[in-house]
Design a protein around this motif. Sequence first.
Motif: not given
Length: 135
Positions: A20-23, A31-32, A34-45, A104-114
């Motif tokens: 999705x990022x490549x598209x 303009x992104x 050196x932003x890093x992307x991580x996928x985890x099951x849940x946010x930490x405490x 859904x993944x694209x929407x959340x990704x773009x939201x966070x890039x925003x």
Amino acid sequence: MTRFTLPPSLDDIEAIANRQLAELPDTFRRHLGDILFRVQDFPDQETLDALELESPFDLMGLYHGVDMSRKSVADPAPGIDMIYLYRRPLLDYWCEEEEDFEHLVRHVLIHEIGHHFGLSDDDMHAIEVAAEDAK
């Protein structure tokens, strides 16, 4: 669109996010930085506590860093900008709403890039409403 017979894994979601990022338009991606992307099951405490969330299912993605509107060359070490995608909340939403998972993944990704670009949730909501109204 990928059809899943099993819930998408962390690696599946990372592959979807990269695709999705490549598209995205090059003028946007450039303009992104050196932003890093991580996928985890849940946010930490610590993240749940900082955002005062009652459930780890309340957060599908998160931008962590100094947004571009607040970056300064006078700050020599602003830290690493990161975008997290959280698998289990994404899966939960996907099952409840029956939305296309890649969308859904694209929407959340773009939201966070925003957020990386300095937009607030209200700013992004207004942009989404304007885009829907323009259709």
